[in-house]
Every structure is written in C-alpha cells, then in structure tokens.
Scaffold this motif. Structure first.
Motif, PDB file in Angstrom:
ATOM      1  N   ARG A  24       0.831  -1.311   0.216  1.00  0.00           N
ATOM      2  CA  ARG A  24      -0.006  -0.098   0.146  1.00  0.00           C
ATOM      3  C   ARG A  24       0.795   1.337   0.068  1.00  0.00           C
ATOM      4  N   GLY A  25       2.093   1.039   0.432  1.00  0.00           N
ATOM      5  CA  GLY A  25       2.977   2.306   0.291  1.00  0.00           C
ATOM      6  C   GLY A  25       3.253   2.460  -1.215  1.00  0.00           C
ATOM      7  N   TYR A  26       3.417   1.563  -1.946  1.00  0.00           N
ATOM      8  CA  TYR A  26       3.611   1.779  -3.514  1.00  0.00           C
ATOM      9  C   TYR A  26       2.550   2.322  -3.933  1.00  0.00           C
ATOM     10  N   GLN A  27       1.317   1.880  -3.768  1.00  0.00           N
ATOM     11  CA  GLN A  27      -0.107   2.146  -4.469  1.00  0.00           C
ATOM     12  C   GLN A  27      -0.771   3.374  -3.878  1.00  0.00           C
ATOM     13  N   PHE A  28      -0.756   3.658  -2.562  1.00  0.00           N
ATOM     14  CA  PHE A  28      -1.553   4.625  -2.088  1.00  0.00           C
ATOM     15  C   PHE A  28      -0.435   5.807  -1.134  1.00  0.00           C
ATOM     16  N   ALA A  29       0.884   5.412  -1.311  1.00  0.00           N
ATOM     17  CA  ALA A  29       1.445   6.027  -0.335  1.00  0.00           C
ATOM     18  C   ALA A  29       0.878   5.936   1.306  1.00  0.00           C
ATOM     19  N   ASP A  30       0.620   5.097   1.555  1.00  0.00           N
ATOM     20  CA  ASP A  30       0.070   4.669   2.778  1.00  0.00           C
ATOM     21  C   ASP A  30       1.047   3.995   3.724  1.00  0.00           C
ATOM     22  N   GLY A  31       1.918   5.095   4.005  1.00  0.00           N
ATOM     23  CA  GLY A  31       3.146   4.602   4.927  1.00  0.00           C
ATOM     24  C   GLY A  31       3.791   5.771   5.359  1.00  0.00           C
ATOM     25  N   VAL A  32       4.820   5.572   6.464  1.00  0.00           N
ATOM     26  CA  VAL A  32       5.604   6.680   6.974  1.00  0.00           C
ATOM     27  C   VAL A  32       7.155   6.393   6.837  1.00  0.00           C
ATOM     28  N   TYR A  33       7.979   7.382   6.855  1.00  0.00           N
ATOM     29  CA  TYR A  33       9.278   7.011   6.972  1.00  0.00           C
ATOM     30  C   TYR A  33      10.092   8.004   7.836  1.00  0.00           C
ATOM     31  N   GLU A  34      11.478   7.670   8.181  1.00  0.00           N
ATOM     32  CA  GLU A  34      12.285   8.571   8.995  1.00  0.00           C
ATOM     33  C   GLU A  34      13.600   8.272   8.663  1.00  0.00           C
ATOM     34  N   VAL A  35      14.330   9.506   8.655  1.00  0.00           N
ATOM     35  CA  VAL A  35      15.758   9.506   8.108  1.00  0.00           C
ATOM     36  C   VAL A  35      16.554   9.898   9.422  1.00  0.00           C
ATOM     37  N   ILE A  36      17.569   9.107   9.739  1.00  0.00           N
ATOM     38  CA  ILE A  36      18.537   9.573  11.047  1.00  0.00           C
ATOM     39  C   ILE A  36      19.808   9.780  10.409  1.00  0.00           C
ATOM     40  N   ALA A  37      20.405  10.608  10.773  1.00  0.00           N
ATOM     41  CA  ALA A  37      21.855  11.036  10.519  1.00  0.00           C
ATOM     42  C   ALA A  37      22.902  10.247  11.127  1.00  0.00           C
ATOM     43  N   VAL A  38      23.703   9.673  10.453  1.00  0.00           N
ATOM     44  CA  VAL A  38      24.982   8.749  11.439  1.00  0.00           C
ATOM     45  C   VAL A  38      26.473   9.681  11.313  1.00  0.00           C
ATOM     46  N   HIS A  39      26.681  10.016  12.188  1.00  0.00           N
ATOM     47  CA  HIS A  39      27.937  10.720  12.423  1.00  0.00           C
ATOM     48  C   HIS A  39      29.102  10.025  13.456  1.00  0.00           C
ATOM     49  N   LYS A  40      30.316   9.761  12.626  1.00  0.00           N
ATOM     50  CA  LYS A  40      31.254   9.028  13.161  1.00  0.00           C
ATOM     51  C   LYS A  40      30.660   7.788  13.720  1.00  0.00           C
ATOM     52  N   GLY A  41      29.836   6.937  13.092  1.00  0.00           N
ATOM     53  CA  GLY A  41      29.476   5.775  13.468  1.00  0.00           C
ATOM     54  C   GLY A  41      28.150   5.899  14.587  1.00  0.00           C
ATOM     55  N   GLY A  96       1.482  -2.441   4.485  1.00  0.00           N
ATOM     56  CA  GLY A  96       1.610  -3.641   4.198  1.00  0.00           C
ATOM     57  C   GLY A  96       1.058  -3.813   2.660  1.00  0.00           C
ATOM     58  N   VAL A  97       0.879  -5.268   2.593  1.00  0.00           N
ATOM     59  CA  VAL A  97       0.497  -5.743   1.172  1.00  0.00           C
ATOM     60  C   VAL A  97      -1.123  -6.277   1.292  1.00  0.00           C
ATOM     61  N   ALA A  98      -1.888  -5.725   0.628  1.00  0.00           N
ATOM     62  CA  ALA A  98      -3.359  -6.108   0.502  1.00  0.00           C
ATOM     63  C   ALA A  98      -3.970  -6.006  -0.864  1.00  0.00           C
ATOM     64  N   ARG A  99      -5.006  -6.562  -1.179  1.00  0.00           N
ATOM     65  CA  ARG A  99      -5.715  -6.295  -2.458  1.00  0.00           C
ATOM     66  C   ARG A  99      -6.061  -4.750  -2.483  1.00  0.00           C
ATOM     67  N   ARG A 100      -5.879  -4.245  -3.759  1.00  0.00           N
ATOM     68  CA  ARG A 100      -5.869  -2.732  -3.910  1.00  0.00           C
ATOM     69  C   ARG A 100      -7.397  -2.351  -3.713  1.00  0.00           C
ATOM     70  N   ASP A 101      -7.734  -1.852  -2.614  1.00  0.00           N
ATOM     71  CA  ASP A 101      -8.804  -1.219  -2.217  1.00  0.00           C
ATOM     72  C   ASP A 101      -8.760   0.101  -1.452  1.00  0.00           C
ATOM     73  N   HIS A 102      -9.276   1.248  -1.659  1.00  0.00           N
ATOM     74  CA  HIS A 102      -8.968   2.361  -0.586  1.00  0.00           C
ATOM     75  C   HIS A 102      -9.349   2.223   0.989  1.00  0.00           C
ATOM     76  N   PRO A 103     -10.177   1.423   1.438  1.00  0.00           N
ATOM     77  CA  PRO A 103     -10.366   1.217   2.732  1.00  0.00           C
ATOM     78  C   PRO A 103      -9.095   0.566   3.320  1.00  0.00           C
ATOM     79  N   PHE A 104      -8.969   0.707   4.812  1.00  0.00           N
ATOM     80  CA  PHE A 104      -7.844  -0.289   5.313  1.00  0.00           C
ATOM     81  C   PHE A 104      -8.267  -1.834   5.070  1.00  0.00           C
ATOM     82  N   PRO A 105      -7.496  -2.410   4.803  1.00  0.00           N
ATOM     83  CA  PRO A 105      -7.563  -3.991   4.741  1.00  0.00           C
ATOM     84  C   PRO A 105      -8.088  -4.547   6.210  1.00  0.00           C
ATOM     85  N   LYS A 106      -8.909  -5.458   6.141  1.00  0.00           N
ATOM     86  CA  LYS A 106      -9.404  -6.032   7.596  1.00  0.00           C
ATOM     87  C   LYS A 106      -7.980  -6.381   8.443  1.00  0.00           C
ATOM     88  N   VAL A 107      -7.130  -7.176   7.885  1.00  0.00           N
ATOM     89  CA  VAL A 107      -5.798  -7.784   8.267  1.00  0.00           C
ATOM     90  C   VAL A 107      -4.723  -7.326   7.504  1.00  0.00           C
TER      91      VAL A 107
END
Length: 287
Positions: A24-41, A96-107
């Motif tokens: 659903r991230g690919y099909q609906f942008a139904d997801g979130v992200y973060e970027v953390i910097a790494v400095h000197k390990g 996650g992965v679910a049949r393409r449909d706008h409402p949230f998947p039940k599971v």
C-alpha cells in the motif's frame, strides 16, 4: 561487498531488494518514514526520530512493525553490514500488502524496509557563501505534521529549486506565510535581531533537528519567538537559514531575487551551526 538493505525481516543485496506490487505504500503512499543521520558511527537524535516515527504510525493507525529495541538492533546491524560511519539510515513502514482497495484491509502486516548509505557532512565552506532559496506555493495536504511517503508536492518544489539554481524551495501558504522548506524547516532573524520560526502544527513537520536547535537557542540565550512570518518579511530579514538532519544549520543568503542582509551568512546561523556540531558529538549521539 555491495550495499545491503533490510526488507521485511531479511538482509538482502540492495540491488535485489524488492517489495510486493500491492504494497500500500507503493499504491497509495499509505506509509511513513524517518531519516536518521549517522556521524562517526553514532546515530544523531535517534530517540526523537523514533518517537516521531511512533507518532506518525499512530496518526495513520498503522501497527508497529517491531519493538523499539528490535528496531535499534536492526539499525545497528544494517550500519555494521554496510560499514557506515558517516551517512544516513532511511526506514519506511507501510500498512503492508493487500488487495488494492481504498479502505484499510481488515488484516494487514506492516512492511518495514531500511537502507543505509554514506553521505559526507555538509561542506563548512557554506559558512562563507551560503545558499539560495526560492518560494513556491504550498500545495500539500492538511496533515504535513505526519511524515508520510506522499512527497510529490515536495519533490516538485525541490525540482523547481534545482532548475532555478537554488538549494531549497520555501513553501508559502494562501496567507503569504512561509510554512517550511521542501525538506527542511525555515528560520529568519529579523532586522531587530530576533530569531523566528513557524510554530509546529498540522501545517509543518516538527523537525527533529529543529527541536535540537531550539534547545541550543535557549542555551545560547538568543532572543527567539515561534510565530508565522511572510515571504516578504523573510526577504527583508537580517539572516535566514534552514535546518534538517542532513543539512544541519545551513545559511540562506538569497530568497528569489532578494539578497538577505549583506549577502553573507550571519552570526546567529554561524553560532548555531557550531553549537549543533558539538551537539552531534555529545548529547545528540547514541550507538
């Protein structure tokens, strides 16, 4: 050895990392992200970043993919396998992965992917030259406080900046106020010497670097206020700069055709960058 990615429980070669076509991230942008910097390990401001990830997941009603402790273990192992001492960790959680449909998947089972890449720190010669920003209309949705993967308006803004010969685009709302940069938070120093940035709310992302810099502002005793400011006020400011996990504290010396101050990075931006670099070495760092 080539780069290694983490995809749903497996460490795999980066060039063979795959997600399902009905993620659903690919099909609906139904997801979130973060970027953390790494400095000197070391991870910079890891806990605040993961706190924000938790909040973004709650706002979209996506389950946690794993515990905080397990997530940190994956991050450390990914850094180890890629030999990253200076760079970034990118993590993305979708419904996650679910049949393409706008409402949230039940599971659904949340999908977690993570990459690590080398990235040099910003060139400190920028303190002698600064960067240019351009203004663009803010055409994003009403919940910019959630760090979603739906970034097309930001991409268009950043591309406009690049084709205009600028480093960043400052987005401007219908009232003429600057919200934030396409991937940064925006700050100005008024003619009277007061530091200003827009308060957090649904209109902007609550930047982790922004929060760290605000703590440094208080420590340095700099006159400061959170309030909206217009693009015109920014163009007449004494100083301007941006903050982000990858840009740190970066001076802006031109906005559109307007030169900011004397056209050189100002003293407050310089002071805060040096303070932030020290923060990265000390309190902001974690293994």
């Amino acid at each position: 050895m080539g780069r290694i990615a983490y995809v749903n429980g497996r460490y795999v070669p980066h060039d063979r990392a795959q997600v399902h076509i009905e993620d659903r991230g690919y099909q609906f942008a139904d997801g979130v992200y973060e970027v953390i910097a790494v400095h000197k390990g070391m991870l910079v401001d890891a806990d605040p970043h993961l706190d924000r990830l938790d909040r973004s997941l709650r706002e979209l009603r996506i389950d946690q993919p794993m515990s905080r402790r397990a997530l940190m273990a994956v991050i450390r192992e990914l850094l180890r396998r890629n030999g990253i001492r200076q760079g970034i960790v990118y993590m993305q959680v979708t419904r996650g992965v679910a049949r393409r449909d706008h409402p949230f998947p039940k599971v659904s089972v949340p999908a977690l992917v993570m990459t690590a890449s080398r990235k040099p720190p910003p060139d400190l010669s920028v303190l002698e030259t600064g960067k240019k920003a351009v203004t663009v209309p803010d055409i994003r949705w009403g919940r910019c406080d959630i760090k979603t993967v739906g970034l097309l308006p930001n991409v268009l803004a950043k591309q406009h900046a690049r084709t205009s010969g600028a480093y960043e685009a400052w987005m401007v709302d219908a009232q003429g106020n600057v919200t934030e940069g396409s991937s940064t938070n925006a700050w100005i120093v008024t003619r009277e010497g007061q530091l200003v940035t827009r308060p957090t709310g649904n209109e902007i992302l609550s930047g982790i670097t922004r929060a760290s810099v605000m703590d440094l502002v208080k420590r340095e005793g700099i006159d400061f206020v959170e309030r909206p400011f217009t693009a015109e006020e920014a163009k007449q400011a004494r100083e301007a700069f941006i903050t982000s996990a990858t840009s740190y504290v970066l001076p802006i010396v031109q906005i559109d055709d307007a030169v900011i101050g004397n056209g050189k990075p100002g003293t407050i931006a310089r002071t805060l960058l040096q303070a932030y670099l020290a923060h990265m070495e000390g309190a902001g760092a974690s293994r």
